[in-house]
Enzyme design. Structure first.
Site, PDB file in Angstrom:
ATOM      1  N   LYS A 130     -18.363 -20.205  19.086  1.00 26.62           N
ATOM      2  CA  LYS A 130     -19.715 -20.612  19.519  1.00 26.62           C
ATOM      3  C   LYS A 130     -20.580 -19.384  19.736  1.00 26.62           C
ATOM      4  CE  LYS A 130     -19.134 -25.244  20.730  1.00 26.62           C
ATOM      5  NZ  LYS A 130     -17.987 -25.770  21.461  1.00 26.62           N
ATOM      6  N   LYS A 138     -12.980 -27.020   9.926  1.00 25.09           N
ATOM      7  CA  LYS A 138     -12.470 -28.211  10.614  1.00 25.09           C
ATOM      8  C   LYS A 138     -13.473 -29.374  10.565  1.00 25.09           C
ATOM      9  CE  LYS A 138     -12.879 -28.699  15.036  1.00 25.09           C
ATOM     10  NZ  LYS A 138     -12.904 -28.716  16.494  1.00 25.09           N
ATOM     11  N   LYS A 190     -17.285 -33.119  15.112  1.00 21.39           N
ATOM     12  CA  LYS A 190     -18.373 -33.989  15.583  1.00 21.39           C
ATOM     13  C   LYS A 190     -19.724 -33.306  15.428  1.00 21.39           C
ATOM     14  CE  LYS A 190     -15.618 -35.649  19.429  1.00 21.39           C
ATOM     15  NZ  LYS A 190     -15.220 -35.191  20.750  1.00 21.39           N
TER      16      LYS A 190
HETATM   17  P1  TYM Z   1     -12.380 -32.703  21.557  1.00 23.01           P
HETATM   18  O1  TYM Z   1     -13.158 -33.798  22.186  1.00 23.01           O
HETATM   19  O2  TYM Z   1     -13.109 -31.663  20.817  1.00 23.01           O
HETATM   20  O3  TYM Z   1     -11.300 -33.309  20.583  1.00 23.01           O
HETATM   21  C1  TYM Z   1     -10.414 -34.331  21.023  1.00 23.01           C
HETATM   22  C2  TYM Z   1      -9.073 -34.181  20.343  1.00 23.01           C
HETATM   23  O4  TYM Z   1      -9.217 -34.299  18.924  1.00 23.01           O
HETATM   24  C3  TYM Z   1      -8.620 -33.171  18.291  1.00 23.01           C
HETATM   25  N1  TYM Z   1      -9.386 -32.860  17.073  1.00 23.01           N
HETATM   26  C4  TYM Z   1      -8.849 -32.772  15.861  1.00 23.01           C
HETATM   27  N2  TYM Z   1      -7.575 -32.930  15.428  1.00 23.01           N
HETATM   28  C5  TYM Z   1      -7.352 -32.784  14.106  1.00 23.01           C
HETATM   29  N3  TYM Z   1      -8.312 -32.468  13.215  1.00 23.01           N
HETATM   30  C6  TYM Z   1      -9.607 -32.283  13.599  1.00 23.01           C
HETATM   31  N4  TYM Z   1     -10.547 -31.995  12.722  1.00 23.01           N
HETATM   32  C7  TYM Z   1      -9.914 -32.449  14.986  1.00 23.01           C
HETATM   33  N5  TYM Z   1     -11.067 -32.357  15.713  1.00 23.01           N
HETATM   34  C8  TYM Z   1     -10.703 -32.600  16.988  1.00 23.01           C
HETATM   35  C9  TYM Z   1      -8.714 -32.055  19.334  1.00 23.01           C
HETATM   36  O5  TYM Z   1      -7.806 -31.019  19.088  1.00 23.01           O
HETATM   37  C10 TYM Z   1      -8.412 -32.822  20.605  1.00 23.01           C
HETATM   38  O6  TYM Z   1      -7.023 -32.986  20.787  1.00 23.01           O
HETATM   39  N6  TYM Z   1     -11.307 -29.761  25.425  1.00 23.01           N
HETATM   40  C11 TYM Z   1     -10.924 -30.976  24.744  1.00 23.01           C
HETATM   41  C12 TYM Z   1     -10.958 -32.184  25.650  1.00 23.01           C
HETATM   42  C13 TYM Z   1     -10.166 -32.019  26.886  1.00 23.01           C
HETATM   43  C14 TYM Z   1      -8.743 -32.036  27.004  1.00 23.01           C
HETATM   44  C15 TYM Z   1      -8.481 -31.836  28.384  1.00 23.01           C
HETATM   45  C16 TYM Z   1      -7.708 -32.223  26.081  1.00 23.01           C
HETATM   46  C17 TYM Z   1     -10.683 -31.800  28.126  1.00 23.01           C
HETATM   47  N7  TYM Z   1      -9.671 -31.710  29.019  1.00 23.01           N
HETATM   48  C18 TYM Z   1      -7.172 -31.799  28.849  1.00 23.01           C
HETATM   49  C19 TYM Z   1      -6.408 -32.176  26.569  1.00 23.01           C
HETATM   50  C20 TYM Z   1      -6.144 -31.965  27.932  1.00 23.01           C
HETATM   51  C21 TYM Z   1     -11.884 -31.189  23.582  1.00 23.01           C
HETATM   52  O7  TYM Z   1     -12.965 -30.697  23.575  1.00 23.01           O
HETATM   53  O8  TYM Z   1     -11.420 -32.041  22.638  1.00 23.01           O
END
Ligand code: TYM
Length: 331
Positions: A111, A195, A198
């Site tokens: 970022k 990747k 969103k």
């Molecule tokens: P976030 O919201 O960006 O993504 C949620 C989950 O989806 C996975 N992910 C993917 N997996 C495979 N291919 C992709 N292209 C892809 N894009 C996203 C992410 O790896 C994630 O598992 N910080 C976290 C949210 C969070 C969290 C936590 C997760 C907050 N607290 C505690 C685990 C434990 C996040 O931004 O995920």
């Protein structure tokens, strides 16, 4: 039963990457593990969210968890902001992490590297892993199932847990991240070297779970491949087709070698057409259940019950942390 915990941010619409990397694995784990799954809405505040969009995306994410098959009888499902203890523990843990550690987080570095000359980067983005550490350590999970991009944050949680335990005596369990062997990093359909995300600006390379199914099928048909027309898994030389094979494999539950064999005499056109059907069928099942769930007050009931269970665990943990740190003066 071993405990698992994970969350997803309601920032933007849920993608096929989120589904394959996170939601689908959560569903497959719910019979074997004690699962705690939440919507990380505090995390989404690191970038401005239009309030009405945030409300919709939050509700949609809960509905999608349920539509994908998470069963609230087996899984504790809650909204992060309903459990105030997360922010409080996030502060304590934020005081135990160094600027150096936070600035080494790949997601932050990415970022920061894209920031324009006259733009600034929010402090929330920098300190975001501290809140994530709190989300995780609060519940003493054995495992944290995440996609590849979140692994580093989970490893930091482990380091901070160890640091806290060394300083104040054994308090937190050291969690282990679990990344799916196949599907931990679903790539953009138009640029398979990045990747699927969103925050994709054009949306062309990203499938959104709740989008019109025909739009999603078209995105598969126009996914970037290469010119040799051979269906072979080779991430380095054929990232586009390898990404499509990964998606196909997860959704059809066939292995990649099985799919390579099935399509050894076919070209990309046939392969993509079949994959578009597989994606369409998976999405259709989710859409049907989503429509039932989104109406009425089922979601509110699930969230109320989930928050009660989560609060019970979180209060106890925070009290213990505060006693150990000397924050509490009562015995
Ligand atoms: P976030 O919201 O960006 O993504 C949620 C989950 O989806 C996975 N992910 C993917 N997996 C495979 N291919 C992709 N292209 C892809 N894009 C996203 C992410 O790896 C994630 O598992 N910080 C976290 C949210 C969070 C969290 C936590 C997760 C907050 N607290 C505690 C685990 C434990 C996040 O931004 O995920």
């Amino acid at each position: 039963m071993k405990r698992m915990l994970s969350g997803i941010k309601p920032t933007g619409r849920v993608t096929l990457g989120n589904y394959i990397g996170a939601i689908k694995p959560f569903v497959s784990y719910q019979d074997e593990y004690e699962m705690i799954v939440f919507v990380a809405n505090l995390h989404s505040m690191t970038v401005y969210q239009e309030p009405k969009d945030l409300r919709k995306n939050t509700k949609d994410l809960i509905a999608l968890y349920l539509a994908a098959g998470l069963d609230p009888q087996k899984v504790t499902l809650f909204l992060q902001s309903d459990v105030l203890e997360h922010a409080q523990l996030g502060w304590y843990l934020g005081c135990m992490v160094s600027m150096g550690e936070l600035s080494r987080m790949t997601q932050y570095k990415d970022k920061a590297s894209k920031i324009g000359k006259n733009e600034s980067i929010g402090a929330g983005i920098f300190n975001y892993p501290s809140l994530m550490n709190a989300d995780i350590l609060m519940y003493d999970p054995d495992y944290v199932p995440v996609g590849e991009d979140q692994k580093q944050h989970c490893e930091l949680a482990r380091d901070i847990a160890e640091r806290f335990n060394n300083r104040y005596s054994e308090t937190f369990k050291l969690p282990e991240p679990i990344v799916p062997k196949v599907g931990g990093r679903i790539m953009d359909l138009q640029d398979p070297t990045k990747k699927m995300s969103k925050s994709d600006e054009t949306g062309k390379g990203c499938i959104y779970i709740l989008d019109d199914i025909n739009v999603s099928k078209k995105k598969i048909m126009s996914a970037v491949t290469d010119s040799d027309n051979k269906i072979i898994y080779d991430v380095k030389n054929k990232p586009g087709i390898s990404n499509l094979l990964t998606i196909y494999s997860i959704l059809s539950e066939k292995s990649i070698p099985e799919l390579e064999k099935q399509y050894e005499n076919s070209g990309y056109g046939t392969f993509k057409k079949d994959l578009a059907e597989v994606v369409g069928q998976e999405l259709q099942k989710i859409h049907d259940r989503y429509q039932e769930i989104i109406q009425g007050d089922y979601i509110d009931t699930v969230l109320n019950e989930g928050a009660q269970t989560a609060r019970r665990i979180a209060r106890k943990k925070l009290a213990k942390v505060e006693r150990k740190m000397g924050i509490t003066i009562k015995k």
